[in-house]
Motif scaffolding. Sequence first.
Motif, short mmCIF file in Angstrom:
data_model
loop_
_atom_site.label_atom_id
_atom_site.label_comp_id
_atom_site.label_asym_id
_atom_site.label_seq_id
_atom_site.Cartn_x
_atom_site.Cartn_y
_atom_site.Cartn_z
N GLU A 17 40.28 25.66 53.79
CA GLU A 17 41.06 24.45 54.01
C GLU A 17 41.55 23.88 52.68
O GLU A 17 41.07 24.23 51.60
N ASP A 18 42.51 22.96 52.78
CA ASP A 18 43.09 22.36 51.58
C ASP A 18 42.04 21.61 50.76
O ASP A 18 42.16 21.47 49.54
N GLY A 19 40.99 21.13 51.41
CA GLY A 19 39.96 20.38 50.70
C GLY A 19 39.03 21.25 49.89
O GLY A 19 38.30 20.74 49.03
N ASN A 20 39.04 22.56 50.15
CA ASN A 20 38.19 23.47 49.38
C ASN A 20 38.79 23.71 48.00
O ASN A 20 39.98 24.01 47.87
N THR A 21 37.96 23.59 46.98
CA THR A 21 38.40 23.86 45.62
C THR A 21 37.85 25.20 45.17
O THR A 21 36.64 25.42 45.21
N TYR A 22 38.75 26.09 44.77
CA TYR A 22 38.31 27.41 44.30
C TYR A 22 39.30 27.92 43.26
O TYR A 22 40.49 27.60 43.28
N SER A 23 38.78 28.71 42.34
CA SER A 23 39.62 29.27 41.28
C SER A 23 40.04 30.70 41.58
O SER A 23 41.00 31.19 40.98
N LYS A 24 39.31 31.35 42.48
CA LYS A 24 39.65 32.74 42.80
C LYS A 24 39.23 33.05 44.22
O LYS A 24 38.13 32.70 44.64
N ASN A 25 40.10 33.70 44.95
CA ASN A 25 39.75 34.24 46.26
C ASN A 25 40.70 35.40 46.55
O ASN A 25 41.89 35.19 46.74
N LYS A 26 40.16 36.59 46.51
CA LYS A 26 41.02 37.75 46.68
C LYS A 26 40.21 38.94 47.18
O LYS A 26 38.99 38.95 47.15
N PHE A 27 40.94 39.95 47.66
CA PHE A 27 40.32 41.24 47.91
C PHE A 27 41.13 42.31 47.21
O PHE A 27 42.35 42.17 47.01
N SER A 28 40.46 43.37 46.82
CA SER A 28 41.09 44.46 46.07
C SER A 28 40.76 45.79 46.73
O SER A 28 39.69 45.96 47.31
N THR A 29 41.69 46.73 46.62
CA THR A 29 41.50 48.06 47.21
C THR A 29 41.86 49.15 46.21
O THR A 29 42.70 48.95 45.33
N HIS A 30 41.21 50.30 46.36
CA HIS A 30 41.49 51.48 45.54
C HIS A 30 41.66 52.66 46.49
O HIS A 30 40.81 52.90 47.35
N LEU A 31 42.78 53.37 46.32
CA LEU A 31 43.11 54.44 47.25
C LEU A 31 43.51 55.72 46.53
O LEU A 31 44.13 55.68 45.45
N VAL A 32 43.18 56.85 47.14
CA VAL A 32 43.78 58.14 46.80
C VAL A 32 44.94 58.35 47.76
O VAL A 32 44.77 58.18 48.98
N GLU A 33 46.11 58.71 47.23
CA GLU A 33 47.30 58.77 48.08
C GLU A 33 47.96 60.16 48.04
O GLU A 33 47.90 60.86 47.02
N ILE A 34 48.60 60.50 49.15
CA ILE A 34 49.39 61.72 49.24
C ILE A 34 50.81 61.32 49.65
O ILE A 34 51.06 61.00 50.82
N PRO A 35 51.76 61.29 48.71
CA PRO A 35 53.14 60.98 49.06
C PRO A 35 53.89 62.23 49.54
O PRO A 35 53.77 63.30 48.95
N LEU A 36 54.68 62.07 50.59
CA LEU A 36 55.57 63.10 51.10
C LEU A 36 56.98 62.52 51.06
O LEU A 36 57.22 61.44 51.59
N GLU A 37 57.93 63.24 50.44
CA GLU A 37 59.25 62.67 50.22
C GLU A 37 60.38 63.64 50.57
O GLU A 37 60.25 64.86 50.37
N PHE A 38 61.48 63.07 51.06
CA PHE A 38 62.76 63.77 51.07
C PHE A 38 63.57 63.18 49.93
O PHE A 38 63.76 61.96 49.84
N ARG A 39 64.07 64.05 49.03
CA ARG A 39 64.64 63.59 47.78
C ARG A 39 66.11 63.99 47.66
O ARG A 39 66.46 65.16 47.83
N TRP A 40 66.95 63.01 47.33
CA TRP A 40 68.36 63.26 47.01
C TRP A 40 68.61 62.69 45.62
O TRP A 40 68.20 61.58 45.29
N ARG A 41 69.33 63.46 44.80
CA ARG A 41 69.63 63.02 43.43
C ARG A 41 70.91 63.69 42.93
O ARG A 41 71.39 64.67 43.53
N THR A 42 71.47 63.18 41.86
CA THR A 42 72.70 63.74 41.27
C THR A 42 72.40 64.51 40.00
O THR A 42 73.29 64.74 39.19
N SER A 43 71.18 64.94 39.81
CA SER A 43 70.79 65.62 38.58
C SER A 43 71.36 67.04 38.52
O SER A 43 71.68 67.66 39.54
#
Length: 240
Positions: free
Chosen positions: A120-146
Amino acid sequence: MRIPFFHLIDMNRYFVLLCFILFINTIFAQEIVNKTLDSLYREDQFYFGVTYNILSNSPDDLSQAGFSSGFHLGFIRDMPINKKRTMALGIGLGYSTNSYNNNLLINNDDFGAFSYTILEDGNTYSKNKFSTHLVEIPLEFRWRTSTASDYNFWRIYTGFKFGYLFSNTTKYEGDLGNIKLNNIDSFNNLQYGLSLSVGYNTWNIYVYYALNPVFTDDVLLNGNNLDINTLKVGLIFYIL
C-alpha cells in the motif's frame, strides 16, 4: 529532481558496457576487412542486449518503480538459405538476467507458505523486486542486406526464444524488515516468447514479448491468478 545513487551506478554500468561493445565491434570489423572475401560467408554472431523490462497484463494496482533492467548475451549460428545469402536461419545459445522493480511483495510464513500482496501507499520501502536468470535458445529467421565485403547493413531478425529459468531471487527492504527469498517455486521454469531485432550496423532495436506468464498457475493475488507476462524493449548489438 535528484537521481538516486544506485540509479547512477546502473547508468554508469550501462555506459561502460556500451563502450566495451562498440570497441570490440570496431576491432572485429577491422580484422574482417583484412581477410580474403568469402562468397560462402556467414553472419555468425555474438550478441549483447540491454533492455527495459515491463510487466504486462498486470492488475491495475500492481505498478513498477525505478528502472527494471535486462542484460542478454550469447552466440547465434547463421545458416543461409538463399544464393545471395541475404536470408538465413539462426539458432543459438545465450544467457539472460532480468530485474523487475515493483510493488508486489512476495513473502513466506513460518510454515513455508508463500503470500503475494500489493504494498500500500503507506508502506515505506527502499527496494522491492524480483530477479531471474535464464539459459536461452534463440531461433531466428534472418533477412539482411549484407555481402561478403559490406559489413554495414540493414537487418530484420524475427524469431522465437525459449528460456529455462535456473535461478530467481526476491528482495524487499523497508518497514517490514529485510526479506530475501532464493529459488522459490513461484516462477515458471520454462519461459518462451517472440523476438524482433531491427536496425543498421551496430545499433539495433530489440523487442521480446513473452507468450506465457512469469508465475505458475497456483500464484494468486486476491484470489485471482497472477497471469503477468513480460515485455522487453531495448538495444541489441551484434559482433561478427
